[in-house]
Design a protein around this motif. Structure first.
Motif: not given
Ligand code: BMA
Length: 371
Positions: A184-200
């Motif tokens: 089992p894995v806790v997958f945490r995609p598209w994280h820290e999206h409330s900031g502007g540093w990642f393209w998502w």
């Protein structure tokens, strides 16, 4: 009435009247109704154990530390405290492009260490600093890309291809005498999206686009690729209100665990007491939705405060009864003297970490979370 039917009738009445007594667990809703039994058990345990201790997590714990790399159960956290983390974080950027990730962890070694962490009884969580699918730059290349990879967009195939690699990796994580069970894995995609540093992140796409990206990620992995060993964690960076937390929220049916990444409150000029408020808020939203929550990333880079672990971190979580129900807190990787988030032997905060260790759960403190 025939005596046998009468007995049957009595049993039926008994079961109907007293059935609530036999219902051991409240109904649980996972993002994936077909999640494998160990995943369901993990989720049930996370919910049932809320308030019974906060697990400590460390990114790349078994892969390297400050001044060393590769090993057989070597870990800075273990060297300092005599215990292994309860949560093991790993990162899968560069999957399919090269044999090792963005932080030079070989993917085959990662699988081995993931198996080790799971066999110790720990929780495995995976983050994904995906490269920009339009420009080919890193995840910090924040030129807009989300709209192009959504269904109907010109680069949608690229997203599917990336998710196929992610799904294959998740399904390659196996355990058991015949490698017959998925981990089992806790997958945490598209994280820290409330900031502007990642393209998502915010500013590079609309809220609806983020929601669509998340929902497609889940449905493609779950329904098209048949990946059933995942729990999904939503983990924005620091936010200031419920609305701020929920504005990009993909919906309760697409999220299992509510997360928060908070380094900001420990940076110079920050106020660690703000962490309490923010985590409380996430805990309240999680309670409304009947979900567990966690401080999915946190820490103080290079830990300049010798009493960081007690005075800044755990005190500010446990002093609030809601924040104290967080399932875990995870600190980032131990790369080098100026970029590490756990102590290593000889570090000025090492002694304080030993105190802190008594106030969190390490892997040896856990019951079987997979039953
Ligand atoms: C960041 C830094 C980077 C690293 C990335 C992915 O926070 O630690 O050096 O490459 O995470 O793990």
């Amino acid at each position: 009435m025939h005596p046998f039917s009468y007995r049957l009738w009595l049993v039926a009445c008994f079961l109907t009247c007293f059935s609530p007594l036999f219902a051991q667990h409240p109904p649980m809703r996972l993002v994936d109704p077909q999640a494998e039994p160990a995943v369901q058990a993990l989720y049930r345990n996370l919910l049932a154990r809320q308030g019974q201790g906060i697990m400590f997590g460390h990114q790349d714990a078994l892969a390297y530390g400050v001044g060393w790399t590769g090993g057989n159960k070597r870990s800075d956290v273990h060297m300092v405290s005599g215990a292994y983390p309860a949560v093991f974080g790993w990162e899968i950027s560069k999957l399919g492009l090269q044999s090792f990730n963005i932080d030079t962890v070989d993917f085959d070694d990662m699988r081995r260490w993931i198996r080790k962490g799971y066999q110790m009884g720990g929780i495995i969580t995976i983050s994904w600093h995906a490269d920009n699918p339009v420009t080919g730059g890193s995840s910090w290349d924040n030129r807009p890309a989300v709209a192009e990879i959504l269904p109907g967009g010109p680069r949608h195939d690229k997203l599917k291809e990336e998710l196929r690699l992610v799904g294959e990796f998740m399904q390659s994580l196996k355990t058991g005498p015949f490698s017959q069970t998925h981990i089992p894995v806790v997958f945490r995609p598209w994280h820290e999206h409330s900031g502007g540093w990642f393209w998502w992140g915010r500013g590079h796409r609309k809220a609806e686009e983020y929601v669509q990206l998340w929902q497609f990620t889940v449905t493609y992995l779950r329904d098209t690729l048949g990946v059933h060993n995942l729990l999904y964690a939503y983990s924005p960076d620091v936010v200031n209100s419920r609305n701020d937390y929920l504005v990009d929220y993909p919906g309760a049916e697409f999220v299992d665990i509510l997360g928060l990444d908070d380094y900001a409150d420990f940076r110079p000029g920050g106020n660690p007491k703000k962490l309490t408020e923010r985590l409380r808020m996430v805990g309240e939203i999680a309670a409304d939705q009947g979900k567990p929550f966690a401080l999915t990333e946190t820490g103080s880079e290079a830990i300049p405060e010798p009493n960081f672990w007690t005075d800044h971190l755990i005190d500010n979580i446990t002093r609030d009864s809601v924040a104290a129900k967080a399932s875990w807190l995870l600190v980032w990787r131990n790369d080098r003297p100026d970029h590490h988030f756990a102590p290593y032997p000889g570090h000025p905060s090492a002694e304080n970490f030993v105190e802190f260790r008594k106030r969190v759960l390490m892997v040896e403190d856990l019951p079987d979370l997979y039953r």
